[in-house]
Design a protein around this motif. Structure first.
Motif, mmCIF file in Angstrom:
data_model
loop_
_atom_site.group_PDB
_atom_site.id
_atom_site.type_symbol
_atom_site.label_atom_id
_atom_site.label_comp_id
_atom_site.label_asym_id
_atom_site.label_seq_id
_atom_site.Cartn_x
_atom_site.Cartn_y
_atom_site.Cartn_z
ATOM 1 N N ASP A 580 1.030 -1.283 0.025
ATOM 2 C CA ASP A 580 0.108 0.011 -0.025
ATOM 3 C C ASP A 580 0.943 1.146 -0.013
ATOM 4 N N ASP A 581 0.451 2.350 -0.508
ATOM 5 C CA ASP A 581 0.884 3.494 -0.312
ATOM 6 C C ASP A 581 2.337 3.510 -0.879
ATOM 7 N N GLU A 637 -3.914 4.740 -6.676
ATOM 8 C CA GLU A 637 -5.000 5.320 -5.660
ATOM 9 C C GLU A 637 -5.358 6.808 -5.714
HETATM 10 CA CA CA Z 1 -3.127 3.639 0.380
#
Ligand code: CA
Ligand code: C2E
Ligand code: CA
Length: 707
Positions: A580-581, A637
């Protein structure tokens, strides 16, 4: 701090503060006064007794002579005079006008200094009066009226003079002193006065006796006073020692918190000029423990000692500092202007940072300003509501906001911090009941294929629907639970509920896509995390390939080996794992090298600002290419605009998760976005996602900005 321990501590403080010295001094004074009064009274009584008994004898003899003369008839007078003359005493008789009727011996009566009033009375209750003989006038000091009253003080001064005389005369081998004076007795019915000379003889023995008594009494009183003084000095020394122990810090050998809180509270309660304000500071030697680990505790403590010295040197008049505990120091500084105070603290930090040549230390300072209370005229008045523990705690709260900072820093306390702390407390308090009452609800944010606009995945995002507090977005409570080590329960809750939802949708004929669940980095400290996830998903009967685990990039820094093991196990059990991220924090490339991940989620930050053209575009396309070459899928995202979607599609990004396609939504709403197999009720045509734009403000947006 709780009430009882505080009260207890105050009691102890009071005992130490209590000044026994004054009690001792007061007792000394009382004893000295009482014994002085006692000596004076006793010497008066003895002196009066001596005088009266001696004068009384003389008076009786003279009164007898006067009586003989008084009762004699005119015819007998000459015989009486002859008889009286035999006494050998000087006497004379006058009429009312002072004319001498008869005289024997020499008249040496001194009348200039007035009458000496004796303290005894004759048989007829008449106060006996006498005149001093000229020769010894001055032995008594006359009062304002010119009378000599035979009082305690006059006796005392007489004794003193007499003592001196005795001493003088003893040189001439005399063992007594004569005090001549004259008695005056009314005779012949008050028509005549009979004067007779008497000698008041005081022997050295008498005076010695009186003197001895006074000396013994004085010595006794002196001894008592000396004993009391010794006791007083002892008390002072003991008290000093006690307060030193009580107020000294064992590590820095300077002042401790007890001392600070006692003196600080007194200073803060005092009325001050309205221009001057006090600030309570919490100064922390950051990473003090690390220093102790690398060197030794003793060396660490030596550092604290040096910090204490430097802090103390920086203080002005009526300012305080003390070592609180561990690596914390409490300070009380005066200031007129906040900027000036800040500069001063910075100066102190600069000095402290260089306390050791070989290290550069870090210091965090929290500041709480104790505002002055002013009256209607704007004048500062006394503050009674001071609680130094509370003020220091506020400074600590301000300082705690710096915990993440690796550099030295200063933070001022403000009321929002209290609100923040209260919120943290509420979250912690309610976390258990929120799980039990299923107050946490799951929102789903779909991920779409930018080329086909088909649903390809979904991310499960938590929200807290509290009956008392309302709808809360994860940003308001997840970081708190993460920080305090309670995120595992949430992660478990999410995995279970998402698996349950997926299974239910599957059973209802929906064509489910993998749903990703965020698993906090804190969770990776558990060895059996993969097993826990597997068992939870299996228990719900959800196929493992419908669940994806999202790990944040920062998690990869903790325990690399444990992380890799868990990822491998998760993959082996059939789950997909994503990073993620990506790109949001520290260098991720290294993590990519080691971690066998399935999906790379490009952080929303990439899509803030203009993506078209420029370096951002290059970075994004290279990241996608990199993922592809590592056999990973990519998810972008936070995509909000069509141009971004088109760009990402052209670069081969696999999925897009962003407001452009859909915001996170409740499960039922999300179900509508899925295809449903034929034969199931309400079967829908596959539909392209509604193209929401970021400008729209759906319900979700409002919710997530709450709190
Ligand atoms: Ca994220
Ligand atoms: P995240 O995992 O990076 O989640 C994505 C966040 O970006 C979500 O915020 C989502 O609403 C938001 N977002 C998605 N598309 C857009 C967009 O186009 N524009 C903008 N401005 N934002 C977009 P959300 O739901 O508020 O979640 C915030 C964070 O809370 C998540 O960041 C995640 O780190 C954490 N979180 C959420 N649910 C959970 C959970 O169940 N467990 C754990 N451990 N963390 C969670
Ligand atoms: Ca996520």
């Amino acid at each position: 701090m709780a009430n009882t321990p505080k009260r207890k501590k105050n009691k102890v403080l009071k005992i130490v503060r209590k000044n026994h010295i004054w009690v001792t001094i007061a007792i000394c004074l009382v004893i000295a006064l009482v014994s002085d009064a006692f000596i004076a009274l006793f010497s008066t009584v003895i002196g009066e007794y001596l005088l009266n008994s001696k004068i009384g004898e003389e008076y009786e003899a003279v009164a007898y002579m006067a009586k003989l003369y008084d009762y004699s008839s005119n015819e007998e007078t000459n015989n009486i005079f002859a008889l009286l003359n035999e006494e050998g005493r000087s006497y004379y008789i006058t009429d009312n006008h002072g004319n001498v009727i008869y005289q024997n011996g020499e008249n040496t009566m001194g009348t200039t200094n007035g009458i000496l009033t004796l303290s005894f009375k004759d048989e007829d209750d008449v106060v006996v009066k006498a005149y001093l003989d000229n020769t010894d006038e001055g032995a008594f000091v006359p009062n304002e009226d010119g009378d000599f009253v035979l009082s305690a003080t006059s006796i005392f001064s007489f004794v003193v003079k007499f003592w001196a005389d005795t001493f003088e005369k003893s040189k001439n081998n005399r063992n007594s002193v004569d005090m001549p004076f004259w008695f005056a007795i009314d005779v012949k019915d008050g028509k005549q006065i009979f004067y007779a000379k008497t000698i008041f003889n005081i022997s050295v023995t008498d005076v010695m006796f009186l003197g001895l008594f006074i000396c013994i009494a004085l010595v006794l009183v002196g001894c008592i006073i000396i004993l009391m003084l010794i006791n007083m000095i002892n008390t002072i020394v003991h008290q000093n020692r006690l307060s030193k122990v009580f107020f000294t810090d064992p590590i820095t050998r300077g002042h401790n918190w007890m001392w600070f809180s006692f003196h600080g509270e007194q200073l803060l309660k005092k009325k001050r000029s309205a221009k001057e304000t006090y600030a309570v500071l919490d100064l922390v030697f950051v990473k003090f423990r690390n220093y102790c680990v690398c060197h030794s505790v003793a060396e660490g403590e030596e550092m604290l000692y040096r910090v204490d010295r430097i802090v103390k040197e920086s203080l002005g008049k009526k300012e305080l500092s003390a070592h609180y505990a561990s690596a914390n120091f409490a300070l009380l500084l005066k200031f007129k202007d906040r900027e000036e105070l800040k500069a001063r603290i910075q100066q102190l930090i600069d000095k402290l940072e260089k306390i050791d040549q070989d290290h550069k230390f870090t210091f965090h300072v929290g500041v709480y300003v104790v505002e002055n209370v002013k009256n209607a005229k704007g004048k500062a008045i006394r503050r009674k509501d001071i609680d130094i523990e509370r003020e220091y705690n506020n400074a600590c709260t301000a300082r705690s906001t710096l915990e993440e900072s690796d550099d030295s820093a200063i933070a001022f306390f403000d009321e929002n911090l209290v609100e923040e702390q209260k919120w943290i407390d509420t979250v912690m308090e309610k976390r258990r009941s929120a799980i039990e009452n299923e107050e946490y609800v799951i929102y789903y944010q779909p991920k779409y294929d930018p080329k086909t606009n088909k649903l390809r995945g979904v991310e499960a995002l938590i929200r807290w629907n509290s009956p008392e507090l309302g709808f809360k977005s994860p940003g308001t409570f997840i970081p708190i639970l993460e920080k305090n080590g309670f995120i595992q329960d949430i992660d478990h809750y999410m995995i279970t509920h998402v698996a349950r939802d997926q299974k239910a949708w599957l059973d209802a004929g929906y064509e489910c896509v993998p749903a990703s669940v965020n698993v906090s980095r804190a969770h990776f400290s558990e060895n059996d995390l993969a097993e826990q996830i597997r068992d939870a998903v299996d228990a719900e009967g959800c196929p493992r390939n419908l669940l994806e685990i999202e790990l944040t990039e920062s998690a990869f820094f903790d325990d690399k080996k444990a992380m890799i093991d868990t990822i491998l196990k998760l993959k082996e059990y059939g789950f997909m794992v994503s990073m993620d991220d990506f790109g949001s924090g520290y260098s991720s490339l290294n993590s990519l090298k080691d971690m066998p991940l399935d999906i790379l989620k490009l952080d929303a930050e990439f899509f803030r600002g203009d993506v078209n053209g420029g370096r951002g575009e290059i970075v994004i396309s290279e990241a996608i290419a990199l993922a592809k070459s590592l056999n990973m899928l990519t998810v972008a995202e936070g995509v909000e605009f069509k141009e971004q979607v088109d760009f990402l599609a052209s670069k081969g990004c696999d999925m897009i998760q962003g407001y452009f396609f859909a915001k996170p939504m409740p499960g039922e709403e999300y179900a509508d976005k899925m295809n449903r197999k034929e034969g199931f009720a309400d079967s829908k045509e596959e539909k392209a996602p509604k193209e929401e734009t970021a400008d729209e403000t759906p319900e979700e947006q409002e919710i997530s900005t709450e709190n």
